[in-house]
Motif scaffolding. Structure first.
Motif, mmCIF file in Angstrom:
data_model
loop_
_atom_site.group_PDB
_atom_site.id
_atom_site.type_symbol
_atom_site.label_atom_id
_atom_site.label_comp_id
_atom_site.label_asym_id
_atom_site.label_seq_id
_atom_site.Cartn_x
_atom_site.Cartn_y
_atom_site.Cartn_z
ATOM 1 N N ARG A 223 0.840 -1.204 0.000
ATOM 2 C CA ARG A 223 0.000 0.000 0.000
ATOM 3 C C ARG A 223 0.870 1.248 0.000
ATOM 4 O O ARG A 223 0.636 2.188 -0.760
ATOM 5 C CB ARG A 223 -0.907 -0.026 1.240
ATOM 6 C CG ARG A 223 -2.129 0.863 1.141
ATOM 7 C CD ARG A 223 -3.156 0.596 2.220
ATOM 8 N NE ARG A 223 -2.593 0.384 3.532
ATOM 9 C CZ ARG A 223 -2.720 -0.736 4.236
ATOM 10 N NH1 ARG A 223 -3.387 -1.762 3.743
ATOM 11 N NH2 ARG A 223 -2.187 -0.843 5.430
ATOM 12 N N LEU A 224 1.915 1.234 0.823
ATOM 13 C CA LEU A 224 2.808 2.404 0.859
ATOM 14 C C LEU A 224 3.513 2.572 -0.488
ATOM 15 O O LEU A 224 3.615 3.686 -1.012
ATOM 16 C CB LEU A 224 3.864 2.210 1.947
ATOM 17 C CG LEU A 224 3.604 2.842 3.313
ATOM 18 C CD1 LEU A 224 4.774 2.567 4.240
ATOM 19 C CD2 LEU A 224 3.386 4.358 3.201
ATOM 20 N N GLY A 225 3.982 1.457 -1.035
ATOM 21 C CA GLY A 225 4.694 1.511 -2.323
ATOM 22 C C GLY A 225 3.820 2.055 -3.444
ATOM 23 O O GLY A 225 4.309 2.693 -4.379
ATOM 24 N N PHE B 45 2.951 14.303 3.624
ATOM 25 C CA PHE B 45 2.792 13.546 4.870
ATOM 26 C C PHE B 45 1.674 14.149 5.703
ATOM 27 O O PHE B 45 0.821 13.436 6.250
ATOM 28 C CB PHE B 45 4.120 13.560 5.649
ATOM 29 C CG PHE B 45 4.058 12.791 6.950
ATOM 30 C CD1 PHE B 45 4.091 11.407 6.950
ATOM 31 C CD2 PHE B 45 3.941 13.450 8.161
ATOM 32 C CE1 PHE B 45 4.022 10.689 8.143
ATOM 33 C CE2 PHE B 45 3.867 12.748 9.350
ATOM 34 C CZ PHE B 45 3.908 11.356 9.351
ATOM 35 N N LEU B 46 1.664 15.489 5.767
ATOM 36 C CA LEU B 46 0.635 16.142 6.583
ATOM 37 C C LEU B 46 -0.746 16.026 5.933
ATOM 38 O O LEU B 46 -1.766 16.065 6.619
ATOM 39 C CB LEU B 46 0.991 17.616 6.809
ATOM 40 C CG LEU B 46 2.209 17.839 7.711
ATOM 41 C CD1 LEU B 46 2.541 19.325 7.813
ATOM 42 C CD2 LEU B 46 1.987 17.248 9.098
ATOM 43 N N ALA B 47 -0.762 15.868 4.612
ATOM 44 C CA ALA B 47 -2.049 15.849 3.908
ATOM 45 C C ALA B 47 -2.775 14.507 4.047
ATOM 46 O O ALA B 47 -3.980 14.443 3.823
ATOM 47 C CB ALA B 47 -1.823 16.156 2.425
ATOM 48 N N ASP B 48 -2.056 13.428 4.376
ATOM 49 C CA ASP B 48 -2.713 12.111 4.383
ATOM 50 C C ASP B 48 -2.420 11.341 5.678
ATOM 51 O O ASP B 48 -1.319 10.787 5.843
ATOM 52 C CB ASP B 48 -2.240 11.290 3.173
ATOM 53 C CG ASP B 48 -3.070 10.020 3.034
ATOM 54 O OD1 ASP B 48 -3.887 9.735 3.946
ATOM 55 O OD2 ASP B 48 -2.890 9.315 2.031
ATOM 56 N N PRO B 49 -3.402 11.270 6.562
ATOM 57 C CA PRO B 49 -3.190 10.583 7.847
ATOM 58 C C PRO B 49 -2.810 9.106 7.696
ATOM 59 O O PRO B 49 -2.199 8.531 8.595
ATOM 60 C CB PRO B 49 -4.550 10.701 8.557
ATOM 61 C CG PRO B 49 -5.360 11.679 7.773
ATOM 62 C CD PRO B 49 -4.743 11.827 6.416
ATOM 63 N N VAL B 50 -3.133 8.507 6.554
ATOM 64 C CA VAL B 50 -2.767 7.101 6.330
ATOM 65 C C VAL B 50 -1.249 6.918 6.466
ATOM 66 O O VAL B 50 -0.760 5.869 6.897
ATOM 67 C CB VAL B 50 -3.260 6.658 4.934
ATOM 68 C CG1 VAL B 50 -2.572 5.390 4.462
ATOM 69 C CG2 VAL B 50 -4.769 6.455 4.975
ATOM 70 N N LEU B 51 -0.497 7.965 6.098
ATOM 71 C CA LEU B 51 0.959 7.842 6.133
ATOM 72 C C LEU B 51 1.510 7.770 7.554
ATOM 73 O O LEU B 51 2.680 7.464 7.757
ATOM 74 C CB LEU B 51 1.609 8.992 5.343
ATOM 75 C CG LEU B 51 1.282 9.001 3.852
ATOM 76 C CD1 LEU B 51 1.951 10.177 3.143
ATOM 77 C CD2 LEU B 51 1.714 7.681 3.196
#
Ligand SMILES: NC(=O)C1=CN([C@@H]2O[C@H](COP(=O)(O)OP(=O)(O)OC[C@H]3O[C@@H](n4cnc5c(N)ncnc54)[C@H](OP(=O)(O)O)[C@@H]3O)[C@@H](O)[C@H]2O)C=CC1
Ligand SMILES: O=C(O)CCC(=O)C(=O)O
Length: 529
Positions: A350-352, A384-390
């Motif tokens: 998912r991260l990739g 990073f700040l835009a997506d809490p999933v990260l």
């Protein structure tokens, strides 16, 4: 030692009828005998009734007797010898040397709590001397001690079959406090749990304690684990595992007629801040230390460094080149269970595939069925700040590097991080001002702040904090490692104007037990006896 697949309910062995649980050797996918019969509400009720019946007798054992009990458990675990090491290794895929080290930690932890119990400071004895002449109202005679909460439910953790399981830190702290313990064994290592459970049970018998001081249950978390936490006899819960299960247990505990505390240690990505002067001076060495920590134990530590923050530029590029090369050279390693391996692979993929994330390196391909490949990813601060999933934990050897345009942004990102078990600074003397500005943010975010080390490897001691704000844990006021962990299972009781004959010995005049106490706010050290 022969293992039978039975639950240990006080002194009784019982084979559950609610479905079989088999350990799996993750090195080859083979099922391990015996089958463990899962328990249901009847077994929960039996273990809890025994624990409740044992409580008053167990909590008034002398400090010396209780310490001796903890030491007997430690010795009994050592006496299990190689059988325990082999079984734990087969059930977890963790190498022998790691299991041996973990056994040392487990035994050391029990012995440390024994010393702590003997010292008795944790009773927190306080005295306010009476003042009958005081006007307008006389001051009463007030005496305070801490008493244990009652029977504690402990959930064993998959990633520490010994140190965070049947006789792990939660059990040691609860028994030290004077609480009977009912363990819900982790389904991934039932054989290890049975062996250790037998060692505890033998200590209960050898020390002449009531059988209900310890029980060990097997069964599904969502049914039997929930029933255990919901049982009225249980007064607190210790847990290490996923955020999903920890939050479910918090909800169960809060919905009871009598809500109880849940001490759940859940998810943390353990940010590592590479400050500019240190990065310029020693990027390759920092990269080597970071990757060693990242891949340790297949990354299956809640202290795994899953996030790196640094200011972009040539120094960070040097760090990334070195770290990527080390990750690419790292082997894939067997993970604890097929499910943990599947969750890791899904998280890594998912991260990739995330549009804002670049894959910097992946470790060598898997050879065995449940091996996880280490992975290193990068993004920038805005994404990073835009997506809490990260910010979500990928449990395993995966880490995300966040490039920041400047140190102010680094601090802004730190402000937005979820609660963490640890925060690490790689810094040199020239970074002191930046570090000083970051420190208050890190204090608000994490339970432990490290300089020039790496977060994996938690020292078991008196000053350790293995805790932190949610979601790292469910209660940031405590720790699950170290002697301070005993406080989770205690509460204060004040005795007002009780006659000497009715007072507990620890609170009587003349300090018959020779314990440390405070009188009118002034600490008085324990006399040497
Ligand atoms: N923070 C940390 O230190 C750790 C985090 N993890 C995370 O957890 C994931 C799964 O690993 P695992 O160790 O199985 O952790 P889980 O949280 O899934 O399981 C831990 C324990 O809780 C029980 N349980 C699961 N769901 C519930 C529920 N709804 N109600 C009550 N009890 C429940 C499990 O029972 P059962 O035996 O039925 O599974 C097990 O005994 C990992 O991939 C990782 O993300 C794992 C280990 C440590
Ligand atoms: O790293 C350690 O020693 C403890 C880590 C821990 O608590 C965990 O991974 O669950």
């Amino acid at each position: 030692m022969k293992i039978d697949g039975d639950m240990l309910i006080g002194a009784t062995r019982l084979h559950g009828a609610e479905g079989d649980i088999h350990a799996i050797d993750p090195r080859n996918g083979e099922r391990l005998a015996p089958a463990y019969g899962g328990g249901g509400p009847d077994e929960v009720a039996r273990a809890c009734a025994l624990a409740a019946a044992a409580f008053d007798a167990y909590r008034e054992t002398s400090l010396a007797a209780r310490a001796g009990f903890l030491e007997t458990i430690a010795q009994n675990i050592l006496d299990l010898g190689d059988d325990l090491i082999e079984r734990a290794s087969a059930e977890t895929g963790l190498p022998r040397a790691r299991i041996e080290g973990e056994r040392g930690r487990t035994v050391g932890q029990l012995r440390l709590f024994a010393e702590e119990v003997r010292r008795g400071d944790w009773l927190g004895l306080r005295f306010d001397t009476p003042s009958p002449e005081r006007r307008p109202a006389p001051r009463p005679d007030l005496r305070l001690r801490h008493i244990p909460l009652g029977p504690v439910a402990v959930f064993g953790a998959s990633n520490f079959p010994l140190a965070f399981s049947a006789a792990g830190g939660d059990t040691a702290a609860a028994l030290a406090a004077g609480c009977p313990v009912v363990v819900k064994a982790h389904s991934a290592h039932p054989g290890t749990s049975e062996m250790v459970g037998c060692a505890i049970r033998a200590a209960v018998a050898a020390c002449g304690l009531p059988e209900g001081v310890f029980s060990l249950l097997f069964g599904a978390g969502s049914s039997m684990g929930t029933a255990l936490v919901a049982h009225p006899a249980i007064k607190a819960v210790g847990f290490t595992g996923s955020r999903r299960a920890g939050v479910a247990l918090m909800a169960t505990a809060a919905a009871r007629a009598e809500p109880i505390p849940v001490y759940a240690e859940m998810s943390s990505i353990n940010p590592v801040f590479l400050l500019p002067v240190a990065l310029a001076a020693r990027a390759p060495a920092i990269a080597a230390g970071f990757v060693a920590s990242l891949v340790l134990g297949a990354g299956q530590f809640c202290t795994n460094p899953g996030l790196v923050l640094a200011v972009g530029g040539p120094d960070l590029d040097r760090f990334l080149t070195e770290a990527a090369a080390a990750v690419a050279a790292a082997p894939a390693t067997t993970m604890l269970t097929p499910a943990i391996h599947a969750a890791y692979d899904a998280g890594r993929l998912r991260l990739g595939a995330h549009a804002a994330v670049a894959t910097l390196a992946e470790g060598r391909p898997a050879q065995g069925p449940f091996e996880g490949r280490p992975a290193l990813f990068a993004t920038d601060a805005a994404q990073f700040l835009a997506d809490p999933v990260l910010q979500e934990e990928t449990f395993g050897a995966s880490s995300l590097v966040v490039r920041c345009p400047d140190v102010a942004t680094l601090r802004a990102v730190a402000e937005r991080l979820d609660g963490q078990l640890t925060a690490t600074l790689q810094m040199d003397a020239g970074d002191l001002d930046d570090a000083r500005a970051l420190l208050p943010v890190l204090e608000r975010r994490a339970g432990r702040i490290l300089v020039n080390g790496y977060p994996t490897g938690v020292e078991v001691g008196h000053a350790m904090v293995h805790g932190g704000p949610f979601p790292a844990t469910s209660d940031s006021r405590t720790t699950s490692v170290g002697t301070l962990a005993i406080r989770r299972f205690l509460r204060p009781v004040c005795y007002q104007d009780l006659p000497q004959a009715l007072l507990p010995a620890a609170l009587r005049d003349g300090n018959p037990l020779g314990l440390a106490r405070s009188v009118d706010g002034v600490p008085i050290v324990a006399p040497a006896i």
